[in-house]
Design a protein around this motif. Structure first.
Motif, PDB file in Angstrom:
ATOM      1  N   VAL A   1       0.843  -1.205   0.000  1.00  0.00           N
ATOM      2  CA  VAL A   1       0.000   0.000   0.000  1.00  0.00           C
ATOM      3  C   VAL A   1       0.878   1.254   0.000  1.00  0.00           C
ATOM      4  O   VAL A   1       0.677   2.176  -0.803  1.00  0.00           O
TER       5      VAL A   1
ATOM      6  N   LEU B   1       2.625   1.563  -3.401  1.00  0.00           N
ATOM      7  CA  LEU B   1       1.716   1.965  -4.483  1.00  0.00           C
ATOM      8  C   LEU B   1       1.313   3.422  -4.356  1.00  0.00           C
ATOM      9  O   LEU B   1       1.138   4.118  -5.356  1.00  0.00           O
ATOM     10  N   PHE B   2       1.182   3.887  -3.127  1.00  0.00           N
ATOM     11  CA  PHE B   2       0.824   5.298  -2.932  1.00  0.00           C
ATOM     12  C   PHE B   2       1.950   6.192  -3.480  1.00  0.00           C
ATOM     13  O   PHE B   2       1.704   7.111  -4.264  1.00  0.00           O
TER      14      PHE B   2
ATOM     15  N   GLY C   1      -9.261   1.901  -8.704  1.00  0.00           N
ATOM     16  CA  GLY C   1      -8.086   1.762  -9.584  1.00  0.00           C
ATOM     17  C   GLY C   1      -8.424   0.868 -10.769  1.00  0.00           C
ATOM     18  O   GLY C   1      -8.093   1.177 -11.920  1.00  0.00           O
TER      19      GLY C   1
ATOM     20  N   ILE D   1      -3.315  -5.078  -9.067  1.00  0.00           N
ATOM     21  CA  ILE D   1      -4.195  -6.245  -9.286  1.00  0.00           C
ATOM     22  C   ILE D   1      -3.758  -7.413  -8.393  1.00  0.00           C
ATOM     23  O   ILE D   1      -4.600  -8.117  -7.821  1.00  0.00           O
TER      24      ILE D   1
ATOM     25  N   VAL E   1     -10.103   1.744  -2.791  1.00  0.00           N
ATOM     26  CA  VAL E   1      -8.935   2.168  -3.579  1.00  0.00           C
ATOM     27  C   VAL E   1      -8.681   1.162  -4.705  1.00  0.00           C
ATOM     28  O   VAL E   1      -8.475   1.536  -5.871  1.00  0.00           O
TER      29      VAL E   1
ATOM     30  N   ILE F   1     -10.619   2.841 -13.202  1.00  0.00           N
ATOM     31  CA  ILE F   1      -9.918   3.839 -14.044  1.00  0.00           C
ATOM     32  C   ILE F   1      -9.310   3.085 -15.229  1.00  0.00           C
ATOM     33  O   ILE F   1      -9.413   3.515 -16.379  1.00  0.00           O
TER      34      ILE F   1
ATOM     35  N   TRP G   1       1.584   8.562  -6.812  1.00  0.00           N
ATOM     36  CA  TRP G   1       1.769  10.001  -6.682  1.00  0.00           C
ATOM     37  C   TRP G   1       2.848  10.491  -7.654  1.00  0.00           C
ATOM     38  O   TRP G   1       2.674  11.459  -8.394  1.00  0.00           O
TER      39      TRP G   1
HETATM   40  C1  HEM Z   1      -3.875   0.237  -2.271  1.00  0.00           C
HETATM   41  C2  HEM Z   1      -3.614   0.267  -3.548  1.00  0.00           C
HETATM   42  C3  HEM Z   1      -3.377   1.529  -4.339  1.00  0.00           C
HETATM   43  C4  HEM Z   1      -2.921   2.761  -3.931  1.00  0.00           C
HETATM   44  C5  HEM Z   1      -2.522   3.202  -2.518  1.00  0.00           C
HETATM   45  C6  HEM Z   1      -2.911   3.606  -5.110  1.00  0.00           C
HETATM   46  C7  HEM Z   1      -2.528   4.948  -5.117  1.00  0.00           C
HETATM   47  C8  HEM Z   1      -2.549   5.782  -6.220  1.00  0.00           C
HETATM   48  C9  HEM Z   1      -2.228   7.190  -6.211  1.00  0.00           C
HETATM   49  C10 HEM Z   1      -1.806   8.002  -4.972  1.00  0.00           C
HETATM   50  C11 HEM Z   1      -2.370   7.659  -7.474  1.00  0.00           C
HETATM   51  C12 HEM Z   1      -2.162   9.103  -7.955  1.00  0.00           C
HETATM   52  C13 HEM Z   1      -3.535   9.738  -8.113  1.00  0.00           C
HETATM   53  C14 HEM Z   1      -3.528  11.147  -8.592  1.00  0.00           C
HETATM   54  O1  HEM Z   1      -2.528  11.847  -8.448  1.00  0.00           O
HETATM   55  O2  HEM Z   1      -4.583  11.561  -9.138  1.00  0.00           O
HETATM   56  C15 HEM Z   1      -2.790   6.543  -8.311  1.00  0.00           C
HETATM   57  C16 HEM Z   1      -3.046   6.618  -9.672  1.00  0.00           C
HETATM   58  C17 HEM Z   1      -3.489   5.551 -10.436  1.00  0.00           C
HETATM   59  N1  HEM Z   1      -3.760   4.266  -9.993  1.00  0.00           N
HETATM   60 FE1  HEM Z   1      -3.562   3.598  -8.104  1.00  0.00          FE
HETATM   61  N2  HEM Z   1      -3.366   2.891  -6.188  1.00  0.00           N
HETATM   62  C18 HEM Z   1      -3.663   1.613  -5.760  1.00  0.00           C
HETATM   63  C19 HEM Z   1      -4.167   0.575  -6.516  1.00  0.00           C
HETATM   64  C20 HEM Z   1      -4.444   0.640  -7.881  1.00  0.00           C
HETATM   65  C21 HEM Z   1      -5.005  -0.429  -8.684  1.00  0.00           C
HETATM   66  C22 HEM Z   1      -5.432  -1.802  -8.157  1.00  0.00           C
HETATM   67  C23 HEM Z   1      -5.097   0.033  -9.964  1.00  0.00           C
HETATM   68  C24 HEM Z   1      -5.591  -0.657 -11.209  1.00  0.00           C
HETATM   69  C25 HEM Z   1      -5.601  -1.911 -11.418  1.00  0.00           C
HETATM   70  C26 HEM Z   1      -4.618   1.404  -9.975  1.00  0.00           C
HETATM   71  C27 HEM Z   1      -4.569   2.210 -11.090  1.00  0.00           C
HETATM   72  C28 HEM Z   1      -4.199   3.533 -11.090  1.00  0.00           C
HETATM   73  C29 HEM Z   1      -4.180   4.366 -12.281  1.00  0.00           C
HETATM   74  C30 HEM Z   1      -4.576   3.943 -13.694  1.00  0.00           C
HETATM   75  C31 HEM Z   1      -3.738   5.628 -11.864  1.00  0.00           C
HETATM   76  C32 HEM Z   1      -3.527   6.866 -12.751  1.00  0.00           C
HETATM   77  C33 HEM Z   1      -4.722   7.750 -12.647  1.00  0.00           C
HETATM   78  C34 HEM Z   1      -4.530   9.047 -13.370  1.00  0.00           C
HETATM   79  O3  HEM Z   1      -3.724   9.115 -14.287  1.00  0.00           O
HETATM   80  O4  HEM Z   1      -5.228  10.007 -12.978  1.00  0.00           O
HETATM   81  N3  HEM Z   1      -4.228   1.742  -8.677  1.00  0.00           N
HETATM   82  N4  HEM Z   1      -2.899   5.408  -7.506  1.00  0.00           N
END
Ligand code: HEM
Ligand code: HEM
Length: 185
Positions: free
Chosen positions: A24, A27-28, A105, A56, A101, A108, A32
């Motif tokens: 977690v 990924l954060f 994700g 995933i 979360v 998206i 970011w």
């Molecule tokens: C606990 C798990 C996760 C954490 C803590 C996390 C955290 C984040 C953070 C902080 C961002 C930046 C958001 C922004 O600045 O707008 C982000 C973007 C993103 N995350 Fe995650 N995420 C997690 C899981 C996932 C999963 C499971 C997927 C997809 C399978 C995913 C897909 C994405 C995508 C596509 C973006 C880009 C969104 C954009 O371009 O605005 N994330 N995530």
């Protein structure tokens, strides 16, 4: 030692907890950082690909973890009645926000109807796509829920350290070592 009892966490729950906690946080930080990259940066596509793939895998691990959790007893909490209630509600909130979360994700990434390739090993199909403004609404939910998750997890970690150093409970040790000789209660 693999399974939980009413006094201690088994090795499976401990491994799930720490794997999930470090993933977690990782990924954060990655999420970011990668959203600030420019189009010509070499990590522009690679960063999100790793983020989605690990995300995933965490989603699958969390489903297994919740199932394992429901099939097991859990160790009783320590501290005052209020502390026990706060810990219980806090843990439920951590699970719910984590699922939010992970789910947002996924939404998206599948908004354009394409599945998600997990490190090129296998593909997860896009089951939900084409909802109005799917990518941007899921994106907002993803950002705010990820922020809420790390803030709650920080409070949760502080509470664990308070139990350990101030109250001298064995709550933290029992989440680390399944063989630890528990204090008599
Ligand atoms: C606990 C798990 C996760 C954490 C803590 C996390 C955290 C984040 C953070 C902080 C961002 C930046 C958001 C922004 O600045 O707008 C982000 C973007 C993103 N995350 Fe995650 N995420 C997690 C899981 C996932 C999963 C499971 C997927 C997809 C399978 C995913 C897909 C994405 C995508 C596509 C973006 C880009 C969104 C954009 O371009 O605005 N994330 N995530
Ligand atoms: C340095 C960071 C962390 C520390 C020191 C820590 C410590 C602990 C401890 C000691 C417990 C056991 C509580 C008890 O036995 O009553 C626990 C449970 C739990 N932790 Fe953490 N934790 C950390 C990070 C995280 C993170 C980032 C998450 C977010 C996903 C998380 C989610 C949980 C959940 C959901 C439980 C409840 C388990 C259950 O009831 O099934 N922890 N944590």
């Amino acid at each position: 030692m693999w399974r939980n009892t009413h006094r201690r966490w088994g090795a499976v729950s401990i491994v799930f907890h720490w794997l999930s906690a470090f993933t977690v946080i990782g990924l954060f930080a990655l999420g970011w950082w990668m959203t600030g990259l420019g189009y010509y940066d070499s990590w522009y596509n690679f960063g999100p690909w790793i983020h989605r793939s690990i995300g995933i895998l965490l989603l699958m691990a969390t489903a297994a973890r919740v199932l394992w959790r429901l099939l097991q007893p859990t160790p009783v909490g320590e501290g005052s009645r209020l502390e026990k209630l706060a810990a219980h509600l806090g843990h439920i909130a951590l699970y719910m926000i984590l699922l939010l979360v992970l789910g947002s994700g996924y939404l998206i990434s599948t908004a354009n109807g394409r599945g998600i390739s997990v490190f090129g090993w296998f593909d997860v199909p896009a089951l939900v796509h084409g909802l109005p403004n799917q990518a941007s609404i899921a994106g907002d939910i993803h950002w705010y829920s990820a922020l809420a998750l790390v803030i709650l997890a920080a409070g949760h970690a502080l509470a664990a350290f308070k139990h350990h150093w101030v109250d001298k409970h064995d709550t933290l040790i029992r989440m680390i070592n399944p063989w630890y000789r528990l204090k008599q209660r």
